[in-house]
Enzyme design. Structure first.
Site, PDB file in Angstrom:
ATOM      1  N   HIS A  14       0.848  -1.193   0.000  1.00 30.37           N
ATOM      2  CA  HIS A  14       0.000   0.000   0.000  1.00 30.37           C
ATOM      3  C   HIS A  14       0.881   1.239   0.000  1.00 30.37           C
ATOM      4  CE1 HIS A  14      -0.317   0.870   4.630  1.00 30.37           C
ATOM      5  NE2 HIS A  14       0.807   0.240   4.366  1.00 30.37           N
ATOM      6  N   CYS A  33       6.398   5.737   3.855  1.00 29.78           N
ATOM      7  CA  CYS A  33       5.097   5.145   3.498  1.00 29.78           C
ATOM      8  C   CYS A  33       4.451   5.830   2.295  1.00 29.78           C
ATOM      9  CB  CYS A  33       4.155   5.181   4.698  1.00 29.78           C
ATOM     10  SG  CYS A  33       4.732   4.165   6.062  1.00 29.78           S
ATOM     11  N   HIS A  39       4.869   0.091  -0.672  1.00 26.12           N
ATOM     12  CA  HIS A  39       5.649  -0.713   0.269  1.00 26.12           C
ATOM     13  C   HIS A  39       4.715  -1.773   0.829  1.00 26.12           C
ATOM     14  CE1 HIS A  39       3.594   2.064   2.989  1.00 26.12           C
ATOM     15  NE2 HIS A  39       3.828   1.199   3.971  1.00 26.12           N
ATOM     16  N   HIS A  41       3.600  -5.098   3.734  1.00 27.52           N
ATOM     17  CA  HIS A  41       3.565  -5.611   5.101  1.00 27.52           C
ATOM     18  C   HIS A  41       3.027  -7.038   5.091  1.00 27.52           C
ATOM     19  CE1 HIS A  41       4.165  -1.639   6.893  1.00 27.52           C
ATOM     20  NE2 HIS A  41       3.250  -1.177   6.042  1.00 27.52           N
ATOM     21  N   ASP A  79      -4.882 -10.484   0.021  1.00 30.66           N
ATOM     22  CA  ASP A  79      -3.586 -11.156   0.002  1.00 30.66           C
ATOM     23  C   ASP A  79      -2.858 -11.000  -1.336  1.00 30.66           C
ATOM     24  OD1 ASP A  79      -1.571 -12.726   1.252  1.00 30.66           O
ATOM     25  OD2 ASP A  79      -2.284 -14.499   0.169  1.00 30.66           O
ATOM     26  N   HIS A  80      -1.617 -10.557  -1.234  1.00 25.88           N
ATOM     27  CA  HIS A  80      -0.748 -10.335  -2.385  1.00 25.88           C
ATOM     28  C   HIS A  80      -1.351  -9.354  -3.388  1.00 25.88           C
ATOM     29  CE1 HIS A  80       1.387 -13.675  -0.606  1.00 25.88           C
ATOM     30  NE2 HIS A  80       2.437 -13.266  -1.295  1.00 25.88           N
ATOM     31  N   GLU A 126      -0.100  -4.328  11.558  1.00 23.35           N
ATOM     32  CA  GLU A 126       0.632  -3.993  10.339  1.00 23.35           C
ATOM     33  C   GLU A 126       2.079  -4.473  10.447  1.00 23.35           C
ATOM     34  OE1 GLU A 126       0.537  -0.028   7.841  1.00 23.35           O
ATOM     35  OE2 GLU A 126       1.845   0.199   9.585  1.00 23.35           O
TER      36      GLU A 126
END
Length: 137
Positions: A14, A33, A39, A41, A79-80, A126
């Site tokens: 994100h 960020c 980037h 997490h 996810d991903h 996070e």
């Protein structure tokens, strides 16, 4: 009242960026960020459900059913993925952990209520040091 929890994990990218601000202000407020290339997490989502115990099952809610609800309606969609670009329920929103947790609540709350339980908390970690809890308020 008894509380049950289910944890699920997802990895996603994100960016924190306010398009109405200058690049300098975004860098000042969001630091790394705000990276144009995003980037990522490894998030941990903890869903807490509360209610009375069903005398026939001994459950507040079947945890296997809760797992399937979370995966189908939330983590499989996150996810991903790039949260800013790929996720319909986050499109056009600031993809802070706070906003993500609130949007997850909006999805899960009615699905859990349909099964006779009540969503108590959505916790989104996070990083190992940063987490958000949302109670639907």
């Amino acid at each position: 009242m008894i509380y049950i929890q289910r944890k699920e994990r997802f990895s996603a990218a994100h960016q924190l960026y306010n398009p109405s601000w200058s690049e300098e202000k975004n860098d000042e407020v969001f630091g790394k960020c705000a990276n144009r290339n995003f980037h990522g997490h490894n998030f941990t989502l903890t869903v807490t459900v509360k209610g009375g115990i069903n005398p026939d099952t001994g459950f507040v809610m079947n945890l296997t059913e809760l797992k399937h609800i979370i995966r189908e309606h939330v983590t499989d969609k996150l996810d991903h993925k790039n949260l800013n670009l790929d996720v319909d329920f986050l499109r056009g929103k600031m993809c802070s952990t706070e906003v993500i947790a609130m949007e997850i609540w909006k999805i899960l709350e009615p699905l859990i209520a349909e099964r006779g339980a009540k969503l108590h908390c959505v916790r989104l970690d996070e990083t190992e040091n940063n987490a958000v809890e949302y109670y639907g308020e």
